[in-house]
Design a protein around this motif. Structure first.
Motif, PDB file in Angstrom:
ATOM      1  N   PHE A 142       0.940  -1.240   0.139  1.00 12.12           N
ATOM      2  CA  PHE A 142       0.123   0.233   0.178  1.00 12.12           C
ATOM      3  C   PHE A 142       0.913   1.177   0.183  1.00 12.12           C
ATOM      4  O   PHE A 142       2.066   1.091   0.558  1.00 12.12           O
ATOM      5  CB  PHE A 142      -1.070   0.961   1.112  1.00 12.12           C
ATOM      6  CG  PHE A 142      -1.574  -1.387   1.368  1.00 12.12           C
ATOM      7  CD1 PHE A 142      -2.368  -1.534   0.151  1.00 12.12           C
ATOM      8  CD2 PHE A 142      -1.148  -2.065   2.695  1.00 12.12           C
ATOM      9  CE1 PHE A 142      -3.293  -2.932   1.099  1.00 12.12           C
ATOM     10  CE2 PHE A 142      -2.368  -3.190   3.210  1.00 12.12           C
ATOM     11  CZ  PHE A 142      -2.946  -3.336   1.966  1.00 12.12           C
ATOM     12  N   GLU A 143       0.293   2.323  -0.559  1.00 11.66           N
ATOM     13  CA  GLU A 143       0.735   3.875  -0.154  1.00 11.66           C
ATOM     14  C   GLU A 143       0.447   4.868   0.063  1.00 11.66           C
ATOM     15  O   GLU A 143      -0.889   4.566  -0.362  1.00 11.66           O
ATOM     16  CB  GLU A 143       1.468   4.048  -1.878  1.00 11.66           C
ATOM     17  CG  GLU A 143       2.370   5.501  -1.993  1.00 11.66           C
ATOM     18  CD  GLU A 143       3.060   5.654  -3.602  1.00 11.66           C
ATOM     19  OE1 GLU A 143       2.211   7.156  -4.281  1.00 11.66           O
ATOM     20  OE2 GLU A 143       3.278   4.556  -4.295  1.00 11.66           O
ATOM     21  N   LEU A 144       0.872   5.162   1.408  1.00 16.02           N
ATOM     22  CA  LEU A 144       0.276   6.612   1.862  1.00 16.02           C
ATOM     23  C   LEU A 144       0.761   7.588   1.778  1.00 16.02           C
ATOM     24  O   LEU A 144       2.318   7.236   1.636  1.00 16.02           O
ATOM     25  CB  LEU A 144      -0.292   6.041   3.647  1.00 16.02           C
ATOM     26  CG  LEU A 144      -1.038   5.442   3.726  1.00 16.02           C
ATOM     27  CD1 LEU A 144      -1.342   4.763   5.135  1.00 16.02           C
ATOM     28  CD2 LEU A 144      -2.282   5.155   2.700  1.00 16.02           C
ATOM     29  N   THR A 145       0.638   8.406   1.880  1.00 17.88           N
ATOM     30  CA  THR A 145       1.172   9.967   1.800  1.00 17.88           C
ATOM     31  C   THR A 145       1.518  10.262   3.237  1.00 17.88           C
ATOM     32  O   THR A 145       0.734  10.771   4.634  1.00 17.88           O
ATOM     33  CB  THR A 145       0.561  10.945   1.458  1.00 17.88           C
ATOM     34  OG1 THR A 145       0.016  10.958   0.330  1.00 17.88           O
ATOM     35  CG2 THR A 145       1.046  12.642   1.268  1.00 17.88           C
ATOM     36  N   GLY A 146       2.418  10.698   3.885  1.00 15.97           N
ATOM     37  CA  GLY A 146       2.467  10.929   5.088  1.00 15.97           C
ATOM     38  C   GLY A 146       3.408  10.016   6.759  1.00 15.97           C
ATOM     39  O   GLY A 146       2.264   9.211   6.208  1.00 15.97           O
ATOM     40  N   ASN A 147       4.814  10.155   6.451  1.00 20.61           N
ATOM     41  CA  ASN A 147       4.637   9.017   7.825  1.00 20.61           C
ATOM     42  C   ASN A 147       3.513   8.990   8.771  1.00 20.61           C
ATOM     43  O   ASN A 147       2.840   7.948   9.100  1.00 20.61           O
ATOM     44  CB  ASN A 147       5.795   9.572   9.128  1.00 20.61           C
ATOM     45  CG  ASN A 147       6.646   8.755   9.731  1.00 20.61           C
ATOM     46  OD1 ASN A 147       7.121   7.832   9.045  1.00 20.61           O
ATOM     47  ND2 ASN A 147       6.373   9.003  11.020  1.00 20.61           N
ATOM     48  N   GLU A 148       2.420  10.526   9.584  1.00 17.61           N
ATOM     49  CA  GLU A 148       1.581   9.978  10.748  1.00 17.61           C
ATOM     50  C   GLU A 148       0.516   8.689   9.804  1.00 17.61           C
ATOM     51  O   GLU A 148       0.215   7.848  10.689  1.00 17.61           O
ATOM     52  CB  GLU A 148       1.093  10.929  10.763  1.00 17.61           C
ATOM     53  CG  GLU A 148       1.624  12.075  11.771  1.00 17.61           C
ATOM     54  CD  GLU A 148       1.898  10.695  12.802  1.00 17.61           C
ATOM     55  OE1 GLU A 148       0.547  10.410  13.575  1.00 17.61           O
ATOM     56  OE2 GLU A 148       2.769  10.933  13.947  1.00 17.61           O
ATOM     57  N   ALA A 149       0.249   8.975   8.262  1.00 18.52           N
ATOM     58  CA  ALA A 149      -0.934   7.996   7.766  1.00 18.52           C
ATOM     59  C   ALA A 149      -0.365   6.320   7.831  1.00 18.52           C
ATOM     60  O   ALA A 149      -0.950   5.915   7.896  1.00 18.52           O
ATOM     61  CB  ALA A 149      -0.771   8.832   6.138  1.00 18.52           C
ATOM     62  N   VAL A 150       1.668   6.225   7.213  1.00 25.42           N
ATOM     63  CA  VAL A 150       1.520   5.234   7.407  1.00 25.42           C
ATOM     64  C   VAL A 150       1.812   4.363   9.210  1.00 25.42           C
ATOM     65  O   VAL A 150       1.152   3.069   9.332  1.00 25.42           O
ATOM     66  CB  VAL A 150       2.994   4.814   6.550  1.00 25.42           C
ATOM     67  CG1 VAL A 150       4.092   3.492   7.462  1.00 25.42           C
ATOM     68  CG2 VAL A 150       3.529   5.441   5.407  1.00 25.42           C
ATOM     69  N   LYS A 151       2.097   5.132   9.703  1.00 24.51           N
ATOM     70  CA  LYS A 151       1.965   4.645  11.340  1.00 24.51           C
ATOM     71  C   LYS A 151       0.517   4.660  11.887  1.00 24.51           C
ATOM     72  O   LYS A 151       0.431   3.252  12.316  1.00 24.51           O
ATOM     73  CB  LYS A 151       2.434   6.144  12.298  1.00 24.51           C
ATOM     74  CG  LYS A 151       2.374   5.461  13.458  1.00 24.51           C
ATOM     75  CD  LYS A 151       3.480   6.309  14.258  1.00 24.51           C
ATOM     76  CE  LYS A 151       2.808   7.972  14.746  1.00 24.51           C
ATOM     77  NZ  LYS A 151       3.677   8.472  15.954  1.00 24.51           N
ATOM     78  N   GLN A 152      -0.335   5.004  11.057  1.00 29.54           N
ATOM     79  CA  GLN A 152      -2.060   4.619  11.366  1.00 29.54           C
ATOM     80  C   GLN A 152      -2.050   3.656  11.364  1.00 29.54           C
ATOM     81  O   GLN A 152      -3.027   3.056  11.638  1.00 29.54           O
ATOM     82  CB  GLN A 152      -2.541   6.216  11.657  1.00 29.54           C
ATOM     83  CG  GLN A 152      -2.386   7.608  12.390  1.00 29.54           C
ATOM     84  CD  GLN A 152      -3.241   6.637  13.229  1.00 29.54           C
ATOM     85  OE1 GLN A 152      -3.525   6.692  13.856  1.00 29.54           O
ATOM     86  NE2 GLN A 152      -2.353   8.041  14.198  1.00 29.54           N
ATOM     87  N   ALA A 153      -1.912   3.758   9.740  1.00 27.53           N
ATOM     88  CA  ALA A 153      -2.029   2.393   9.069  1.00 27.53           C
ATOM     89  C   ALA A 153      -1.813   0.623   9.948  1.00 27.53           C
ATOM     90  O   ALA A 153      -2.881  -0.332   9.816  1.00 27.53           O
ATOM     91  CB  ALA A 153      -1.739   1.752   7.456  1.00 27.53           C
ATOM     92  N   VAL A 154      -0.306   1.255  10.088  1.00 22.80           N
ATOM     93  CA  VAL A 154      -0.266  -0.104  10.683  1.00 22.80           C
ATOM     94  C   VAL A 154      -0.277  -0.233  12.018  1.00 22.80           C
ATOM     95  O   VAL A 154      -0.461  -1.802  12.530  1.00 22.80           O
ATOM     96  CB  VAL A 154       2.091  -0.174  11.422  1.00 22.80           C
ATOM     97  CG1 VAL A 154       2.894  -0.870  12.096  1.00 22.80           C
ATOM     98  CG2 VAL A 154       2.987   0.328   9.312  1.00 22.80           C
TER      99      VAL A 154
END
Length: 316
Positions: free
Chosen positions: A219-231
């Motif tokens: 998956f591709e997400l914009t921004g470190n916070e978005a990635v963290k929330q997805a994890v």
């Protein structure tokens, strides 16, 4: 004409954003307040400054010329303010810095004391991805940039600030009980990437490429916070900077999976164009960093050094 500096400033923000709503957010005003100031400003001209087509705001050709003039006037007023402070013996002016998005966990600690010591300094801090950070640096639009991946095509000088380490992160509810996993585990999991142009993504892709991995689901997400929330939500795993997940490791919502070849280690670097002529503010800031770097690291980032020495990771 009796327009005020405040009206000039409000109109300039409307022109730059092409939106009353966005200008209101940037100005920390309500939308009606911005609309009133814009209307009062418009009443002093016989030609329209803006027009609305459909639901979209456009700046007329005349409005564009007024916006350019307003920017020049406001710049001169700002210069007067800085000169007044300088006459009083205070350091004054703008400090312009661009940082990669994960750098928001780093840069404020290296700015706080400097700005407290010099209240006449105005900070412009642009938080974006690596590609845009390097573009602003290359175009000489900023004094400094903060990156963890040094550019190849730009001649720079730098000060190393502190280590940057990236680990594989997953939701704490998942079971990973081995002491060490082979890198091939990334082929079995959904992997969450940052957007194109991100330094973290560049490091992650290099690691995957160097280990000849085939990652089928990503998956591709914009921004470190978005990635963290997805994890955190359990959508997958990601290779993430330790500095951005301290709280989540502390409260037990994220865990680090020990993977062969990880962590990936680099350094956070404050960089600037080689041969750049610094303003007095930029020069003072560089001296501050050189003199105070070790103290700031000891005060605010000792936990990173301790955890990287131990290798892994049960934050307290």
């Amino acid at each position: 004409m009796n327009y005020t500096l405040h009206q000039l400033y409000v109109f300039l923000k409307v022109a730059q954003n092409k939106s009353i709503t966005k200008a209101a957010v940037e100005l920390h005003l309500t939308q009606p307040a911005v609309s009133i100031q814009l209307r009062n400003f418009q009443e002093q001209f016989e030609f329209p400054l803006t027009e609305v087509i459909g639901r979209k705001l456009y700046i007329t050709d005349f409005g564009q010329e007024i916006a350019i003039a307003a920017e020049k006037v406001l710049s001169e007023v700002e210069a007067i303010n800085y000169k007044t402070l300088a006459y009083k013996g205070e350091l004054s002016g703008r400090l312009k810095i661009s940082i990669v998005s994960t750098g928001k966990y780093v840069m404020p600690y290296f700015l706080s004391d400097f700005l407290k010591q010099h209240p006449g300094v105005d900070l412009i801090l642009d938080v974006t991805n690596k590609r845009q950070v390097l573009e602003s640096l290359e175009h000489n639009e900023v004094d400094f940039s903060l990156v963890s991946v040094l550019p190849d095509a730009i001649q720079i000088e730098k000060v190393e600030l502190l280590p940057n380490a990236l680990y594989m992160m997953v939701n704490a509810s998942q079971t990973f009980d081995k002491k060490n996993y082979d890198v091939s585990i990334l082929e079995e999991l959904a992997v969450i990437y940052r957007e194109e142009g991100s330094g973290t993504r560049y490091i992650m892709e290099k690691f995957i490429e160097n280990n000849n991995l085939n990652v089928p689901k990503k998956f591709e997400l914009t921004g470190n916070e978005a990635v963290k929330q997805a994890v955190l939500a359990g959508l997958g795993c990601s290779i993430m900077p330790l500095i951005g997940v301290k709280n989540e490791l502390n409260n037990g919502s994220l865990q680090i999976v020990p993977v062969k070849g990880l962590p990936i280690k680099s350094n956070w670097n404050l960089i600037w164009l080689k041969g750049k002529k610094f303003s007095p503010v930029a020069n003072a800031y560089l001296q501050f960093i050189q003199n105070e770097k070790e103290r700031i690291i000891a005060d605010s980032f000792q936990w990173i050094e301790e955890k990287n020495k131990k290798g892994i990771i049960q934050l307290k």
